[in-house]
Scaffold this active site. Structure first.
Site, PDB file in Angstrom:
ATOM      1  N   PHE A  41       0.926  -1.284  -0.015  1.00 20.30           N
ATOM      2  CA  PHE A  41       0.053  -0.124  -0.012  1.00 20.30           C
ATOM      3  C   PHE A  41       0.918   1.363  -0.033  1.00 20.30           C
ATOM      4  O   PHE A  41       0.886   1.940  -1.049  1.00 20.30           O
ATOM      5  CB  PHE A  41      -0.816  -0.038   1.250  1.00 20.30           C
ATOM      6  CG  PHE A  41      -1.661   1.164   1.985  1.00 20.30           C
ATOM      7  CD1 PHE A  41      -2.115   1.751   0.616  1.00 20.30           C
ATOM      8  CD2 PHE A  41      -1.375   1.747   2.997  1.00 20.30           C
ATOM      9  CE1 PHE A  41      -2.853   2.968   1.141  1.00 20.30           C
ATOM     10  CE2 PHE A  41      -2.298   2.535   3.388  1.00 20.30           C
ATOM     11  CZ  PHE A  41      -2.885   3.719   2.530  1.00 20.30           C
ATOM     12  N   GLY A  73       1.212  -7.618  -0.658  1.00 22.58           N
ATOM     13  CA  GLY A  73       1.533  -6.804  -1.785  1.00 22.58           C
ATOM     14  C   GLY A  73       0.860  -7.191  -2.976  1.00 22.58           C
ATOM     15  O   GLY A  73       0.340  -8.340  -3.244  1.00 22.58           O
ATOM     16  N   ALA A  78       8.908  -3.113   4.309  1.00 20.55           N
ATOM     17  CA  ALA A  78       8.203  -4.524   4.146  1.00 20.55           C
ATOM     18  C   ALA A  78       8.218  -4.876   5.698  1.00 20.55           C
ATOM     19  O   ALA A  78       9.019  -4.788   6.559  1.00 20.55           O
ATOM     20  CB  ALA A  78       9.259  -5.536   3.457  1.00 20.55           C
ATOM     21  N   TYR A 118       3.808  -6.128  17.509  1.00 16.92           N
ATOM     22  CA  TYR A 118       4.232  -5.592  16.348  1.00 16.92           C
ATOM     23  C   TYR A 118       5.171  -4.125  16.615  1.00 16.92           C
ATOM     24  O   TYR A 118       5.958  -3.840  16.224  1.00 16.92           O
ATOM     25  CB  TYR A 118       2.752  -4.869  15.641  1.00 16.92           C
ATOM     26  CG  TYR A 118       3.043  -3.952  14.523  1.00 16.92           C
ATOM     27  CD1 TYR A 118       3.138  -4.310  13.237  1.00 16.92           C
ATOM     28  CD2 TYR A 118       2.978  -2.712  15.179  1.00 16.92           C
ATOM     29  CE1 TYR A 118       2.989  -3.414  12.205  1.00 16.92           C
ATOM     30  CE2 TYR A 118       2.962  -1.727  13.807  1.00 16.92           C
ATOM     31  CZ  TYR A 118       3.238  -2.074  12.600  1.00 16.92           C
ATOM     32  OH  TYR A 118       3.088  -1.137  11.706  1.00 16.92           O
ATOM     33  N   ASN A 134      -2.137   6.368  11.466  1.00 19.55           N
ATOM     34  CA  ASN A 134      -2.528   5.425  10.714  1.00 19.55           C
ATOM     35  C   ASN A 134      -2.678   6.114   9.346  1.00 19.55           C
ATOM     36  O   ASN A 134      -3.176   7.121   9.160  1.00 19.55           O
ATOM     37  CB  ASN A 134      -4.029   5.434  11.119  1.00 19.55           C
ATOM     38  CG  ASN A 134      -4.062   4.379  12.479  1.00 19.55           C
ATOM     39  OD1 ASN A 134      -4.364   3.276  12.547  1.00 19.55           O
ATOM     40  ND2 ASN A 134      -4.101   5.254  13.599  1.00 19.55           N
ATOM     41  N   VAL A 168      -9.184  -0.301   9.008  1.00 19.96           N
ATOM     42  CA  VAL A 168     -10.419  -0.118   9.653  1.00 19.96           C
ATOM     43  C   VAL A 168     -11.345   0.220   8.514  1.00 19.96           C
ATOM     44  O   VAL A 168     -12.645  -0.528   8.413  1.00 19.96           O
ATOM     45  CB  VAL A 168     -10.708   0.732  10.661  1.00 19.96           C
ATOM     46  CG1 VAL A 168     -10.255   2.344  10.471  1.00 19.96           C
ATOM     47  CG2 VAL A 168     -12.036   0.914  11.477  1.00 19.96           C
ATOM     48  N   ARG A 204     -25.794  -4.708   8.489  1.00 18.67           N
ATOM     49  CA  ARG A 204     -25.411  -4.272   9.858  1.00 18.67           C
ATOM     50  C   ARG A 204     -23.814  -3.875   9.627  1.00 18.67           C
ATOM     51  O   ARG A 204     -23.423  -4.562   8.722  1.00 18.67           O
ATOM     52  CB  ARG A 204     -25.477  -5.448  11.085  1.00 18.67           C
ATOM     53  CG  ARG A 204     -25.206  -6.744  10.564  1.00 18.67           C
ATOM     54  CD  ARG A 204     -25.448  -7.751  11.632  1.00 18.67           C
ATOM     55  NE  ARG A 204     -24.762  -7.685  12.759  1.00 18.67           N
ATOM     56  CZ  ARG A 204     -23.612  -8.417  13.094  1.00 18.67           C
ATOM     57  NH1 ARG A 204     -23.183  -9.221  12.032  1.00 18.67           N
ATOM     58  NH2 ARG A 204     -23.034  -8.347  14.097  1.00 18.67           N
TER      59      ARG A 204
HETATM   60  P1  NAD Z   1       1.456  -3.266   3.229  1.00 16.16           P
HETATM   61  O1  NAD Z   1       1.063  -4.856   3.818  1.00 16.16           O
HETATM   62  O2  NAD Z   1       0.510  -3.039   2.183  1.00 16.16           O
HETATM   63  O3  NAD Z   1       2.868  -3.530   2.586  1.00 16.16           O
HETATM   64  C1  NAD Z   1       3.861  -4.293   3.121  1.00 16.16           C
HETATM   65  C2  NAD Z   1       4.539  -4.837   2.011  1.00 16.16           C
HETATM   66  O4  NAD Z   1       5.705  -5.615   2.364  1.00 16.16           O
HETATM   67  C3  NAD Z   1       3.713  -6.057   1.228  1.00 16.16           C
HETATM   68  O5  NAD Z   1       3.741  -5.449  -0.090  1.00 16.16           O
HETATM   69  C4  NAD Z   1       4.165  -7.233   1.265  1.00 16.16           C
HETATM   70  O6  NAD Z   1       3.988  -8.056   0.334  1.00 16.16           O
HETATM   71  C5  NAD Z   1       5.714  -6.921   1.748  1.00 16.16           C
HETATM   72  N1  NAD Z   1       6.155  -7.791   2.672  1.00 16.16           N
HETATM   73  C6  NAD Z   1       5.871  -8.210   3.689  1.00 16.16           C
HETATM   74  N2  NAD Z   1       6.774  -9.036   4.575  1.00 16.16           N
HETATM   75  C7  NAD Z   1       7.565  -9.399   3.557  1.00 16.16           C
HETATM   76  C8  NAD Z   1       8.931 -10.110   3.493  1.00 16.16           C
HETATM   77  N3  NAD Z   1       9.057 -11.033   4.702  1.00 16.16           N
HETATM   78  N4  NAD Z   1       9.805 -10.000   2.571  1.00 16.16           N
HETATM   79  C9  NAD Z   1       9.302  -9.289   1.436  1.00 16.16           C
HETATM   80  N5  NAD Z   1       8.246  -8.462   1.456  1.00 16.16           N
HETATM   81  C10 NAD Z   1       7.366  -8.541   2.301  1.00 16.16           C
HETATM   82  O7  NAD Z   1       1.281  -2.486   4.563  1.00 16.16           O
HETATM   83  P2  NAD Z   1       1.522  -0.846   4.632  1.00 16.16           P
HETATM   84  O8  NAD Z   1       0.402  -0.405   5.229  1.00 16.16           O
HETATM   85  O9  NAD Z   1       1.819  -0.304   3.172  1.00 16.16           O
HETATM   86  O10 NAD Z   1       2.899  -0.711   5.480  1.00 16.16           O
HETATM   87  C11 NAD Z   1       4.136  -0.480   5.152  1.00 16.16           C
HETATM   88  C12 NAD Z   1       5.117  -0.051   6.168  1.00 16.16           C
HETATM   89  O11 NAD Z   1       4.681   0.890   6.950  1.00 16.16           O
HETATM   90  C13 NAD Z   1       5.008  -1.360   7.196  1.00 16.16           C
HETATM   91  O12 NAD Z   1       6.628  -1.393   7.793  1.00 16.16           O
HETATM   92  C14 NAD Z   1       4.039  -0.811   8.311  1.00 16.16           C
HETATM   93  O13 NAD Z   1       4.290  -1.625   9.606  1.00 16.16           O
HETATM   94  C15 NAD Z   1       4.477   0.582   8.322  1.00 16.16           C
HETATM   95  N6  NAD Z   1       3.108   1.327   8.891  1.00 16.16           N
HETATM   96  C16 NAD Z   1       1.948   1.202   8.316  1.00 16.16           C
HETATM   97  C17 NAD Z   1       1.098   1.918   8.899  1.00 16.16           C
HETATM   98  C18 NAD Z   1      -0.349   2.090   8.228  1.00 16.16           C
HETATM   99  O14 NAD Z   1      -1.378   2.652   8.784  1.00 16.16           O
HETATM  100  N7  NAD Z   1      -0.594   1.569   6.945  1.00 16.16           N
HETATM  101  C19 NAD Z   1       1.214   2.587  10.205  1.00 16.16           C
HETATM  102  C20 NAD Z   1       2.569   2.673  10.783  1.00 16.16           C
HETATM  103  C21 NAD Z   1       3.476   2.090  10.135  1.00 16.16           C
END
Ligand code: NAD
Length: 316
Positions: free
Chosen positions: A11, A36, A78, A146, A175, A185, A199
């Protein structure tokens, strides 16, 4: 510049890649496609602007294959995105977060790569922090597995800066929401209404109150801060100015989806799950001082996201 984006098919990663490609950077992605979606970056792959290594960052050989491609800067995104998973499986965040971050840093050392941006989270602050929470709050006591893995990742990044001369930017995100969201959410609410438009079940009492940031603002903020903060180790909260309650999100999603007959039902309790933080708001003063501000506050970002995800998911 040649950037390596871990989790680039995800994302936030795919939106970051849109920006990197637009400014002329070469991009290498490593992603195992666990959450992803290749389609998110397909146009850049087709145009030859992105080089995709399908691999797992838990595997040092896969990381080495990507890191050997003459990388200038790593954007380490990731990770397991599902905070709730830690209530059932206790080693996912340890492996996909802490150990995987070690793999990235060690491969940077071995390949002479000197710059890293690390996606951390507001959840490192735990639930007893003052609100809005500034970057210098401490001690940080995360209450989810986490959150613990993000805090450990921050420590590893900081130690590679101190010991091996890396330059790092650690971002504690609020978020993050927006188009192409695959979890969270708003995504959950739309799927629930798609299954049963009569609902909408809300986890907790709906009074959980958090700050929401639109993903375009998030990736613009990352790149702005990196261009304007030049210490060896730079720590920044990225968020919006205000908060929204889960109750308000449920009302907005019902409004956008036009499921006006949906009964909103609360499961009760002050949080969605064990390890959830009921109230979170980041101080964004440090971010603002770099000259960057968000284009949307929480409610606008929620409405925008609900509209985008409704189009992507559909209710039929
Ligand atoms: P996401 O799940 O869309 O992206 C994570 C990506 O990492 C995915 O493409 C997944 O396929 C890849 N991935 C996961 N494990 C892997 C592995 N072992 N090897 C290779 N690729 C792997 O999530 P996101 O929301 O885009 O989050 C991106 C980063 O931002 C993450 O580190 C997340 O913890 C952090 N983050 C996100 C939010 C949020 O609200 N979305 C908030 C705080 C922190």
């Amino acid at each position: 510049m040649r950037a390596l984006v871990t989790g680039g098919a995800g994302f936030i990663g795919s939106h970051l890649i849109d920006r990197l490609v637009a400014r002329g950077d070469d991009v290498v992605v490593i992603d195992n496609l666990s959450s992803g979606v290749v389609a998110f970056i397909q146009s850049h792959l087709d145009a030859g602007r992105v080089d995709m290594v399908e691999g797992d960052i838990c595997n040092p050989d896969d990381v080495g294959r990507a890191m050997a491609k003459d990388i200038d800067c790593v954007f380490h995104l990731a990770a397991n995105p599902d905070i709730r998973l830690g209530t059932r499986i206790t080693d996912t965040d340890l492996n996909q977060g802490t150990v995987a971050t070690y793999n990235i840093l060690e491969s940077m050392r071995l390949n002479g790569v000197k710059k890293i941006a690390f996606a951390s989270s507001s959840v490192v602050y735990g639930e007893d922090a003052p609100l809005p929470t500034p970057e210098d709050h401490g001690p940080c006591m995360p209450i989810s597995l986490y959150g613990a893995s993000k805090q450990a990742g921050e420590g590893l990044v900081s130690s590679w800066v101190g010991t091996f001369g890396l330059q790092a930017w650690i971002f504690r995100f609020a978020n993050i929401i927006g188009a192409r969201g695959t979890h969270g959410v708003i995504y959950d609410f739309i799927h629930k209404l798609k299954n049963d438009p009569s609902r909408l079940e809300v986890l907790g009492n709906g009074l959980q109150e958090k700050s929401y940031m639109e993903v375009g603002d998030c990736v613009d903020g990352i790149l702005h801060v990196m261009a304007n903060a030049d210490a060896p180790l730079n720590l920044y909260n990225l968020g919006s100015h205000d908060t929204a309650s889960v109750r308000r999100i449920a009302e907005l999603v019902v409004e956008v989806t036009q499921c006006h007959d949906a009964r909103i039902e609360y499961t009760g309790g002050d949080r969605g799950w064990a390890g959830d933080i009921p109230r979170a708001r980041l101080s964004i003063q440090k971010m603002l001082q770099t000259g960057f501000d968000v284009s949307m506050n929480s409610e606008d970002a929620i409405r925008h996201t609900a509209t985008c995800l409704l189009e992507e998911i559909g209710l039929e």
